[in-house]
Design an enzyme around this catalytic site. Sequence first.
Site, PDB file in Angstrom:
ATOM      1  N   ARG A 230       0.868  -1.076   0.028  1.00 36.83           N
ATOM      2  CA  ARG A 230      -0.037   0.089   0.010  1.00 36.83           C
ATOM      3  C   ARG A 230       0.965   1.232  -0.095  1.00 36.83           C
ATOM      4  O   ARG A 230       2.004   1.115   0.697  1.00 36.83           O
ATOM      5  CB  ARG A 230      -1.082   0.195   1.274  1.00 36.83           C
ATOM      6  CG  ARG A 230      -1.720  -1.421   1.403  1.00 36.83           C
ATOM      7  CD  ARG A 230      -2.573  -1.573   0.458  1.00 36.83           C
ATOM      8  NE  ARG A 230      -3.571  -0.641   0.099  1.00 36.83           N
ATOM      9  CZ  ARG A 230      -4.544  -0.609  -0.764  1.00 36.83           C
ATOM     10  NH1 ARG A 230      -4.216  -1.412  -1.927  1.00 36.83           N
ATOM     11  NH2 ARG A 230      -5.467   0.335  -1.099  1.00 36.83           N
ATOM     12  N   GLU A 259      -2.521   8.427  -5.970  1.00 39.65           N
ATOM     13  CA  GLU A 259      -2.658   7.692  -6.938  1.00 39.65           C
ATOM     14  C   GLU A 259      -3.645   8.292  -7.877  1.00 39.65           C
ATOM     15  O   GLU A 259      -4.713   8.580  -7.161  1.00 39.65           O
ATOM     16  CB  GLU A 259      -2.948   6.178  -6.740  1.00 39.65           C
ATOM     17  CG  GLU A 259      -1.634   5.472  -6.126  1.00 39.65           C
ATOM     18  CD  GLU A 259      -2.056   3.902  -5.998  1.00 39.65           C
ATOM     19  OE1 GLU A 259      -3.238   3.447  -6.461  1.00 39.65           O
ATOM     20  OE2 GLU A 259      -1.123   3.218  -5.438  1.00 39.65           O
ATOM     21  N   HIS A 278       0.250   0.357 -10.195  1.00 35.38           N
ATOM     22  CA  HIS A 278      -0.584  -0.516  -9.318  1.00 35.38           C
ATOM     23  C   HIS A 278      -1.107  -1.515 -10.023  1.00 35.38           C
ATOM     24  O   HIS A 278      -2.320  -1.743 -10.086  1.00 35.38           O
ATOM     25  CB  HIS A 278      -1.818   0.317  -8.586  1.00 35.38           C
ATOM     26  CG  HIS A 278      -2.219   0.095  -7.357  1.00 35.38           C
ATOM     27  ND1 HIS A 278      -2.457   0.793  -6.275  1.00 35.38           N
ATOM     28  CD2 HIS A 278      -2.286  -1.492  -6.689  1.00 35.38           C
ATOM     29  CE1 HIS A 278      -2.837  -0.092  -5.238  1.00 35.38           C
ATOM     30  NE2 HIS A 278      -2.778  -1.191  -5.683  1.00 35.38           N
TER      31      HIS A 278
END
Length: 534
Positions: A230, A259, A278
């Site tokens: 994370r 993000e 990601h």
Amino acid sequence: MKVLVTDPIADAGLDRLADAGHTVETDYEVEGDALLEAVADANALIVRSGTEVTEAVFEAASDLVIVGRAGIGVDNIDIEAATDHGVIVANAPEGNVRAAAEHTVAMTFAVARSIPQAHARLKDGEWAKGAFLGTELNNKTLGIVGLGRVGQEVAKRLDSLGMDLVVYDPYISPERAEQFGAELVDDLHEALARADVATVHTPLLPETEGMIGADELAQLEGGYLINCARGGIVDEEALAAAVDDGVVAGAALDSFATEPLPADSPLLDVEDVVVTPHLGASTEAAQENVAVDTAEAVRSAFAEEPVLTALNAPSVDETAFPRIEPYIDVAETAGRVAAQLLDGRITSVEATYEGDIAAEDVELVTASALKGVFEPLEWQVNAVNAPRLADERGIEVTESKTRQTEDFQSLVRVTVHNGEESLAVEGTLFAGDDPRIVRIDGFRVDAVPYGHTLVARNTDEPGVIGFIGTVLGEHDVNIAGMFNARETQGGEALTVYNLDQAVPEAAVETLLDDARIVEVTEITLDDAGVRDAA
């Protein structure tokens, strides 16, 4: 039931829900006030990382049963607010574990061998063979920060490549680490200092946010840092500086504090930092797996079955559920009856399990007993938030078990206390699946727990039961069943009446006007309605 899906998931999950007869609505652009409007009549909400599920969402969605996260991370969901509103939060922790682990291994090789950099130079027409000197992983030490599901899979793969494993995880035992060929250390700095490659696999929590900063990176001198967990766990500015200064040889990240990664991120200016957008769970198999797992969690919640991946609700192993399922209602009913028969504010609740049931995981049963205790008090309660309500109100909850039982194969007892007095209600199953309340405050009654129920305490003398029956008959209330017990001849008696209709207030007043009637309590067991009289 209506299922609102606000982030894209694989069709396999949507099809599971539609095939089960649920209405599935997708809206991948909804946010803000529009989200609050869309979720107002939803029974389930399915999201990924794009939707922020805040307290306002739970306030707006009074019919919401479950929020399903199609993936592992749930930092975009206010779990505390969900619990307060009795909403289950479930993720899909298994579906993308393999994909995330494989991406971590790929990123480890990528940064250790400068694969992206060499690729880019060659694409630009430069044969830069002499510019890159890689690092072999064999005989190197891997520091694993967090030995959860993904960490375990990474450990298996890199152990097989000849790496020595060191683990920092304050929530596991040395024996558990040894099962993966790893040595557990108690200090994060020690794990990083011993590592040639450090990989992060912890959730983003208050205690892990910013966990790896400049001081920690200094311990990893000359090594590589991998973060496919994370964003926010690693101080990105400190990491960029450490790599740029040569303190850390390189880094590979798939998750970021913000993000998409901002164009001005310092990570983008350092050549030996490898970044991907990601992609950890971005495989076809993983996307289908998490969609199906999330759909199954929603279906279980709608069916009032245990949600095996729930993060804020009592759960139980799937194979054990059939053995405890019949006792869930028994415990809830016992709790409801006990709470209504005890005068005063409840200060503690004890759930006791005797016989075969004592061998089972009964966390869900105890939560259901608390649900029964709190429901008559007009709190919005279910098995999700009942333990939280008890804690918030300072009500002590204890659980005890014994394999010994005198009269029954299994027995559930719920005892409520008000600081001075206590009252216990016991329940069991007859003939396997026939629920009965077998004792109330020590009186053996063998009552069938359903529908409109009247519990009467009276002196044990001739004509009292007849009088109660007459009064009920005069008010057109039919008695479906009666279960009577007494302490001693001429002492106090307790009778449970199953009734076909609710008892009018006038009937209750007539009963209490008779000196032989000590107390009557009407309890409706097939809904939340309860009325006391004394």
